[in-house]
Design a protein around this motif. Structure first.
Motif, PDB file in Angstrom:
ATOM      1  N   SER A 123      20.147  79.977  28.761  1.00 12.32           N
ATOM      2  CA  SER A 123      19.581  79.965  30.045  1.00 12.32           C
ATOM      3  C   SER A 123      20.355  80.638  31.080  1.00 12.32           C
ATOM      4  O   SER A 123      21.535  80.519  31.173  1.00 12.32           O
ATOM      5  CB  SER A 123      19.405  78.499  30.351  1.00 12.32           C
ATOM      6  N   LEU A 124      19.593  81.205  32.239  1.00 13.20           N
ATOM      7  CA  LEU A 124      20.342  81.794  33.341  1.00 13.20           C
ATOM      8  C   LEU A 124      20.968  80.700  34.118  1.00 13.20           C
ATOM      9  O   LEU A 124      22.004  80.961  34.743  1.00 13.20           O
ATOM     10  CB  LEU A 124      19.333  82.427  34.277  1.00 13.20           C
ATOM     11  N   ARG A 130      28.950  79.298  30.892  1.00 10.36           N
ATOM     12  CA  ARG A 130      29.332  79.745  29.656  1.00 10.36           C
ATOM     13  C   ARG A 130      30.311  81.044  29.984  1.00 10.36           C
ATOM     14  O   ARG A 130      31.085  81.164  29.094  1.00 10.36           O
ATOM     15  CB  ARG A 130      27.830  80.087  28.930  1.00 10.36           C
ATOM     16  N   THR A 131      29.975  81.622  30.827  1.00 12.01           N
ATOM     17  CA  THR A 131      31.154  82.816  31.029  1.00 12.01           C
ATOM     18  C   THR A 131      32.581  82.279  31.287  1.00 12.01           C
ATOM     19  O   THR A 131      33.576  82.697  30.713  1.00 12.01           O
ATOM     20  CB  THR A 131      30.669  83.837  32.160  1.00 12.01           C
ATOM     21  N   LEU A 136      37.991  81.297  29.549  1.00 13.90           N
ATOM     22  CA  LEU A 136      39.242  80.485  29.474  1.00 13.90           C
ATOM     23  C   LEU A 136      39.565  80.287  28.126  1.00 13.90           C
ATOM     24  O   LEU A 136      40.773  80.075  27.786  1.00 13.90           O
ATOM     25  CB  LEU A 136      38.517  78.791  29.927  1.00 13.90           C
ATOM     26  N   MET A 137      38.793  80.218  26.977  1.00 13.22           N
ATOM     27  CA  MET A 137      38.997  80.493  25.713  1.00 13.22           C
ATOM     28  C   MET A 137      39.998  81.723  25.385  1.00 13.22           C
ATOM     29  O   MET A 137      40.673  81.755  24.699  1.00 13.22           O
ATOM     30  CB  MET A 137      37.712  80.541  24.842  1.00 13.22           C
ATOM     31  N   VAL A 138      39.441  82.802  25.967  1.00  9.23           N
ATOM     32  CA  VAL A 138      40.307  84.021  25.822  1.00  9.23           C
ATOM     33  C   VAL A 138      41.561  83.889  26.543  1.00  9.23           C
ATOM     34  O   VAL A 138      42.582  84.546  25.750  1.00  9.23           O
ATOM     35  CB  VAL A 138      39.509  85.144  26.506  1.00  9.23           C
ATOM     36  N   ALA A 139      41.764  83.248  27.632  1.00 11.01           N
ATOM     37  CA  ALA A 139      43.144  83.133  27.968  1.00 11.01           C
ATOM     38  C   ALA A 139      43.726  82.211  27.156  1.00 11.01           C
ATOM     39  O   ALA A 139      45.213  82.427  27.017  1.00 11.01           O
ATOM     40  CB  ALA A 139      43.034  82.523  29.603  1.00 11.01           C
ATOM     41  N   LEU A 140      43.451  81.063  26.713  1.00 11.19           N
ATOM     42  CA  LEU A 140      44.132  80.275  25.939  1.00 11.19           C
ATOM     43  C   LEU A 140      44.457  81.009  24.644  1.00 11.19           C
ATOM     44  O   LEU A 140      45.736  80.696  24.202  1.00 11.19           O
ATOM     45  CB  LEU A 140      43.299  78.959  25.437  1.00 11.19           C
ATOM     46  N   PRO A 184      33.908  71.968  25.211  1.00 10.73           N
ATOM     47  CA  PRO A 184      32.464  71.661  24.782  1.00 10.73           C
ATOM     48  C   PRO A 184      31.897  72.581  24.307  1.00 10.73           C
ATOM     49  O   PRO A 184      31.922  73.922  24.444  1.00 10.73           O
ATOM     50  CB  PRO A 184      31.690  71.560  26.109  1.00 10.73           C
ATOM     51  N   PRO A 185      30.915  72.570  23.193  1.00 12.92           N
ATOM     52  CA  PRO A 185      30.134  73.438  22.503  1.00 12.92           C
ATOM     53  C   PRO A 185      28.871  73.703  23.367  1.00 12.92           C
ATOM     54  O   PRO A 185      28.644  73.010  24.007  1.00 12.92           O
ATOM     55  CB  PRO A 185      29.665  72.495  20.988  1.00 12.92           C
ATOM     56  N   VAL A 186      28.501  74.950  23.047  1.00 12.11           N
ATOM     57  CA  VAL A 186      27.408  75.631  23.620  1.00 12.11           C
ATOM     58  C   VAL A 186      26.515  76.256  22.525  1.00 12.11           C
ATOM     59  O   VAL A 186      26.936  76.994  21.661  1.00 12.11           O
ATOM     60  CB  VAL A 186      28.105  76.631  24.578  1.00 12.11           C
TER      61      VAL A 186
END
Length: 237
Positions: A123-124, A130-131, A136-140, A184-186
């Motif tokens: 969803s837009l 989501r971005t 944040l996951m990349v940074a972690l 959280p999961p997406v």
């Protein structure tokens, strides 16, 4: 020294970007076209396009890939310069190892939590959220990788390379499991979306990054090793 490595990293990044663009053009773009075709089959119609598909798959794609790869090449060169005097590996080995670590930390592990989806999926309204979660996951993942590598380097003199590597990998996996469980999961993929098509799209996305990081590490290492040999030869004369 750092300046020349930085320029070399950007140059090699651009070369790697062209290779990644070729892969994206002939392997990734057909998957995107299939995703738009799926969207039209649902009678939803494609989302309004500010830029046509020809521009998206041409100048927009190559410019985005080259900017990204040149930036990653510059960061890669800085990391390489920081590790060069501290590693027992030669330039080729060090560059290959750094490229592998970056590919795992920046691409593979974050996409295990938030895998890439075709443009017709999602969803837009949740795009920004989501971005942010993915970044944040990349940074972690990058921070965890740096911590794990430094911890392994400290263990290396007393416990050897094998034990240090295993402990570093275990530490990275532990941090990512604990940290990733907080996120959280997406899952916005509709049940009607073909599973094979989704799999092919994600493989193509991973392949683009593999081509880019693999080319960056191999070409950068080869050029740097050749340059260092030339410098040593000139100094000996």
């Amino acid at each position: 020294m750092i300046g020349s490595l930085l320029l070399r990293g950007m140059f090699v990044g651009i070369v790697a970007g062209f290779l990644a663009f070729s892969f994206a053009k002939y392997v990734g773009e057909p998957q995107v076209d299939q995703a738009f075709a799926f969207e039209e089959q649902l009678d939803q119609g494609p989302a309004p396009e500010l830029v046509g598909r020809e521009v998206q798959s041409g100048i927009s794609l190559i410019s985005g890939v080259l900017v990204y790869s040149a930036g990653m090449g510059a960061l890669f060169a800085l990391a390489f310069a920081n590790c060069l005097g501290r590693s027992r590996l030669g330039p080729r080995g060090l560059a290959a190892l750094l490229a592998l670590a970056a590919f795992v930390a920046v691409i593979v592990v974050p996409e295990l939590k938030y895998p890439a989806n075709p443009p017709s999926v999602g969803s837009l309204d949740t795009l920004r959220e989501r971005t942010h979660l993915f970044l944040l996951m990349v940074a972690l993942s990058v921070v965890a990788m740096v911590i794990a590598i430094n911890f392994a380097r400290n263990l290396l003199p007393r416990h050897g390379a094998w034990t240090a590597a295993l402990v570093g990998i275990a530490l990275y996996v532990l941090v990512m499991n604990l940290g990733g469980s907080v996120f959280p999961p997406v899952n916005e993929v509709p049940d009607s979306f073909p599973a094979e098509q989704l799999w092919q799209f994600r493989l193509a996305t991973l392949g683009i990054q593999l081509v880019m990081w693999g080319s960056l590490g191999l070409i950068f290492g080869w050029l740097t090793e050749r340059d260092l040999k030339r410098q040593r030869l000139a100094a000996s004369r």
